[in-house]
Design an enzyme around this catalytic site. Structure first.
Site, PDB file in Angstrom:
ATOM      1  N   TYR A 118       0.834  -1.196   0.000  1.00 26.63           N
ATOM      2  CA  TYR A 118       0.000   0.000   0.000  1.00 26.63           C
ATOM      3  C   TYR A 118       0.864   1.239   0.000  1.00 26.63           C
ATOM      4  O   TYR A 118       2.077   1.172   0.192  1.00 26.63           O
ATOM      5  CB  TYR A 118      -0.964   0.002   1.202  1.00 26.63           C
ATOM      6  CG  TYR A 118      -0.331   0.354   2.533  1.00 26.63           C
ATOM      7  CD1 TYR A 118       0.475  -0.555   3.221  1.00 26.63           C
ATOM      8  CD2 TYR A 118      -0.535   1.610   3.110  1.00 26.63           C
ATOM      9  CE1 TYR A 118       1.041  -0.231   4.441  1.00 26.63           C
ATOM     10  CE2 TYR A 118       0.026   1.938   4.338  1.00 26.63           C
ATOM     11  CZ  TYR A 118       0.815   1.012   4.999  1.00 26.63           C
ATOM     12  OH  TYR A 118       1.385   1.342   6.208  1.00 26.63           O
TER      13      TYR A 118
ATOM     14  N   ARG B 182       8.621   4.373  -4.203  1.00 26.45           N
ATOM     15  CA  ARG B 182       8.530   3.361  -3.143  1.00 26.45           C
ATOM     16  C   ARG B 182       7.493   2.301  -3.512  1.00 26.45           C
ATOM     17  O   ARG B 182       7.693   1.108  -3.255  1.00 26.45           O
ATOM     18  CB  ARG B 182       8.179   4.045  -1.815  1.00 26.45           C
ATOM     19  CG  ARG B 182       8.197   3.094  -0.627  1.00 26.45           C
ATOM     20  CD  ARG B 182       8.096   3.839   0.689  1.00 26.45           C
ATOM     21  NE  ARG B 182       6.821   4.528   0.834  1.00 26.45           N
ATOM     22  CZ  ARG B 182       6.508   5.347   1.836  1.00 26.45           C
ATOM     23  NH1 ARG B 182       7.396   5.583   2.793  1.00 26.45           N
ATOM     24  NH2 ARG B 182       5.332   5.935   1.902  1.00 26.45           N
TER      25      ARG B 182
ATOM     26  N   ARG C 149      -7.363 -21.101  -2.585  1.00 27.40           N
ATOM     27  CA  ARG C 149      -6.235 -20.683  -1.759  1.00 27.40           C
ATOM     28  C   ARG C 149      -5.042 -21.606  -1.986  1.00 27.40           C
ATOM     29  O   ARG C 149      -5.178 -22.827  -1.879  1.00 27.40           O
ATOM     30  CB  ARG C 149      -6.628 -20.715  -0.281  1.00 27.40           C
ATOM     31  CG  ARG C 149      -5.513 -20.328   0.666  1.00 27.40           C
ATOM     32  CD  ARG C 149      -5.997 -20.398   2.123  1.00 27.40           C
ATOM     33  NE  ARG C 149      -4.961 -19.952   3.061  1.00 27.40           N
ATOM     34  CZ  ARG C 149      -4.013 -20.733   3.577  1.00 27.40           C
ATOM     35  NH1 ARG C 149      -3.954 -22.011   3.250  1.00 27.40           N
ATOM     36  NH2 ARG C 149      -3.112 -20.250   4.423  1.00 27.40           N
TER      37      ARG C 149
ATOM     38  N   HIS D  87      -0.459 -21.204  -1.522  1.00 23.28           N
ATOM     39  CA  HIS D  87       0.566 -20.220  -1.167  1.00 23.28           C
ATOM     40  C   HIS D  87       1.297 -19.624  -2.366  1.00 23.28           C
ATOM     41  O   HIS D  87       1.581 -18.441  -2.388  1.00 23.28           O
ATOM     42  CB  HIS D  87       1.597 -20.840  -0.209  1.00 23.28           C
ATOM     43  CG  HIS D  87       1.096 -20.930   1.205  1.00 23.28           C
ATOM     44  ND1 HIS D  87       0.033 -21.732   1.559  1.00 23.28           N
ATOM     45  CD2 HIS D  87       1.506 -20.321   2.338  1.00 23.28           C
ATOM     46  CE1 HIS D  87      -0.186 -21.604   2.855  1.00 23.28           C
ATOM     47  NE2 HIS D  87       0.692 -20.750   3.357  1.00 23.28           N
TER      48      HIS D  87
ATOM     49  N   LYS E 173       6.573  -1.585   2.002  1.00 22.25           N
ATOM     50  CA  LYS E 173       5.322  -1.129   2.635  1.00 22.25           C
ATOM     51  C   LYS E 173       4.194  -2.131   2.381  1.00 22.25           C
ATOM     52  O   LYS E 173       3.255  -1.863   1.627  1.00 22.25           O
ATOM     53  CB  LYS E 173       4.975   0.270   2.097  1.00 22.25           C
ATOM     54  CG  LYS E 173       4.089   1.103   3.023  1.00 22.25           C
ATOM     55  CD  LYS E 173       4.129   2.548   2.592  1.00 22.25           C
ATOM     56  CE  LYS E 173       3.071   3.408   3.237  1.00 22.25           C
ATOM     57  NZ  LYS E 173       3.171   3.568   4.671  1.00 22.25           N
TER      58      LYS E 173
ATOM     59  N   GLU F   3      11.790   2.629  14.661  1.00 23.51           N
ATOM     60  CA  GLU F   3      10.836   3.655  14.199  1.00 23.51           C
ATOM     61  C   GLU F   3       9.556   3.514  15.009  1.00 23.51           C
ATOM     62  O   GLU F   3       9.501   2.751  15.967  1.00 23.51           O
ATOM     63  CB  GLU F   3      10.579   3.495  12.699  1.00 23.51           C
ATOM     64  CG  GLU F   3       9.992   2.148  12.331  1.00 23.51           C
ATOM     65  CD  GLU F   3       9.685   1.996  10.834  1.00 23.51           C
ATOM     66  OE1 GLU F   3       9.469   2.998  10.157  1.00 23.51           O
ATOM     67  OE2 GLU F   3       9.651   0.843  10.378  1.00 23.51           O
TER      68      GLU F   3
ATOM     69  N   LEU G  11      10.871   1.668   7.590  1.00 22.83           N
ATOM     70  CA  LEU G  11      10.289   2.081   6.317  1.00 22.83           C
ATOM     71  C   LEU G  11      11.017   3.356   5.872  1.00 22.83           C
ATOM     72  O   LEU G  11      11.210   4.258   6.690  1.00 22.83           O
ATOM     73  CB  LEU G  11       8.794   2.370   6.500  1.00 22.83           C
ATOM     74  CG  LEU G  11       8.086   2.691   5.186  1.00 22.83           C
ATOM     75  CD1 LEU G  11       7.737   1.411   4.438  1.00 22.83           C
ATOM     76  CD2 LEU G  11       6.837   3.522   5.407  1.00 22.83           C
TER      77      LEU G  11
HETATM   78  N1  PDD Z   1       2.507   5.143   7.709  1.00 24.38           N
HETATM   79  N2  PDD Z   1       7.163   3.962   9.329  1.00 24.38           N
HETATM   80  C1  PDD Z   1       6.028   3.234   9.311  1.00 24.38           C
HETATM   81  C2  PDD Z   1       6.026   1.891   9.950  1.00 24.38           C
HETATM   82  C3  PDD Z   1       4.891   3.733   8.660  1.00 24.38           C
HETATM   83  O1  PDD Z   1       3.774   2.999   8.613  1.00 24.38           O
HETATM   84  C4  PDD Z   1       4.928   5.039   8.082  1.00 24.38           C
HETATM   85  C5  PDD Z   1       3.753   5.630   7.364  1.00 24.38           C
HETATM   86  C6  PDD Z   1       6.127   5.762   8.149  1.00 24.38           C
HETATM   87  C7  PDD Z   1       6.276   7.136   7.541  1.00 24.38           C
HETATM   88  O2  PDD Z   1       6.315   7.105   6.134  1.00 24.38           O
HETATM   89  P1  PDD Z   1       5.843   8.346   5.270  1.00 24.38           P
HETATM   90  O3  PDD Z   1       6.590   9.543   5.766  1.00 24.38           O
HETATM   91  O4  PDD Z   1       6.221   7.998   3.883  1.00 24.38           O
HETATM   92  O5  PDD Z   1       4.358   8.511   5.465  1.00 24.38           O
HETATM   93  C8  PDD Z   1       7.227   5.185   8.769  1.00 24.38           C
HETATM   94  C9  PDD Z   1       1.346   5.469   6.900  1.00 24.38           C
HETATM   95  C10 PDD Z   1       1.025   6.931   6.860  1.00 24.38           C
HETATM   96  C11 PDD Z   1       0.193   4.595   7.332  1.00 24.38           C
HETATM   97  O6  PDD Z   1       0.428   3.402   7.498  1.00 24.38           O
HETATM   98  O7  PDD Z   1      -0.922   5.083   7.452  1.00 24.38           O
END
Ligand code: PDD
Length: 297
Positions: free
Chosen positions: A31, A50, A104, A106, A155, A190, A220
């Site tokens: 996403y 990304r 389903r 894998h 992501k 983070e 991330l």
């Molecule tokens: N989250 N780290 C994690 C684990 C995140 O889920 C996010 C963003 C960030 C920051 O990334 P960015 O600056 O590109 O938004 C760092 C989004 C907003 C979410 O899951 O809703």
């Protein structure tokens, strides 16, 4: 609410995804969350890159959805949702999964000799700003063991550890969760949905420096993180990309803040009940948010 699903714009209640969708069964998808300010995307190239990196890692073929096509989809989505175009700040959420095969299994699904088409879903929402007073008062965080898998730089929609961490923080009365490694090093990686920065004393020059985890498989690569590092360096501030220890974050940091598309810069003034700095948003957080906003407006 009008959403986009597989080429159609339709009311959210009418948007149906199959129970065999790989996102639902396996968390097999990625996403992106893209900010729009008054109808204009911010840092779109970073988000798009990304996304492409994630699609490449998952080996999902999305080549028939190019950047121009998807930008039109996002514009239309904002327009169809009561003028979100005009709103100060909105977020586009885009999710792509490996699609919905008949059964389903894998391994990557193939149906009648062809690769199953990905499921493409997008929605949007307004993102409200906290009032300036609320922002300055700051927010709290709880430290949570980082129990995520080894490729959180991608992501993916596999956010179980992030969800549990966010809930654990909430249960403890904190606004945000900050991950700390489970090994003896106790390093800050983070947040559950944001990157983490600390302002530490810089012994070399007697001033202060901005410290954040380096880009690696452990975090991330946040687009907001990247912007903050850039604007800070351009302003002549010292940025050190290295992992902080838990002790540095909770005992030495003069200021702590987190960054994300939805929060921009969010000051953290209490961690596990312990006050950070002087207990309110500090001068560096304030300066950096102004520098970041100057890129947006
Ligand atoms: N989250 N780290 C994690 C684990 C995140 O889920 C996010 C963003 C960030 C920051 O990334 P960015 O600056 O590109 O938004 C760092 C989004 C907003 C979410 O899951 O809703």
């Amino acid at each position: 609410m009008i959403v986009y699903l597989n080429g159609e714009f339709l009311p959210q209640e009418e948007a149906k995804v199959s129970p065999t969708d790989r996102g639902f069964l396996f968390g097999d998808g990625i996403y992106e969350a893209i900010p729009y300010y008054k109808g204009k995307p911010f840092a779109f190239d970073g988000h798009w890159k990304r996304l492409q990196d994630g699609l490449g890692f998952l080996r999902i073929d999305f080549a028939d959805h190019d950047e121009e096509k998807m930008k039109k989809v996002f514009d239309e989505l904002l327009n169809r949702n009561n003028g979100l175009q005009q709103m100060t700040r909105a977020m586009i959420y885009l999710q792509i999964t490996r699609g919905a095969p008949p059964t389903r299994s894998h391994v990557f699904p193939v149906s009648n000799g062809t690769v199953v088409k990905p499921t493409v879903f997008a929605t949007c929402q307004e993102i409200a700003y906290p009032s300036p007073e609320r922002w300055t008062a700051g927010f709290s965080a709880a430290l949570v063991p980082d129990q995520r898998w080894g490729r959180v730089d991608i992501k993916t929609v596999n956010l179980l550890a992030n969800v549990l961490a966010a809930q654990e923080a909430k249960d403890k009365g904190a606004d945000e969760a900050i991950f700390v490694t489970e090994d003896d090093a106790h390093l800050i990686t983070e947040g559950s949905k944001a990157n983490v920065f600390g302002i530490l004393k810089d012994d070399a020059n007697g001033g202060s420096k901005i410290v954040t985890h380096p880009l690696s498989r452990q975090i991330l690569p946040g687009i907001t993180r990247n912007m903050v590092v850039q604007v800070a360096r351009n302003a002549g501030l010292i940025v050190e990309e290295r992992a902080m220890t838990r002790a540095e974050l909770t005992e030495e940091a003069q200021e702590v803040f987190i960054t994300s598309t939805t929060t921009e810069i969010k000051p953290i003034v209490k961690i596990d009940g312990k006050v950070v700095g002087d207990g309110k948003a500090g001068p560096m957080s304030t300066k950096l948010v102004a520098l970041l906003r100057s890129q947006i407006e």
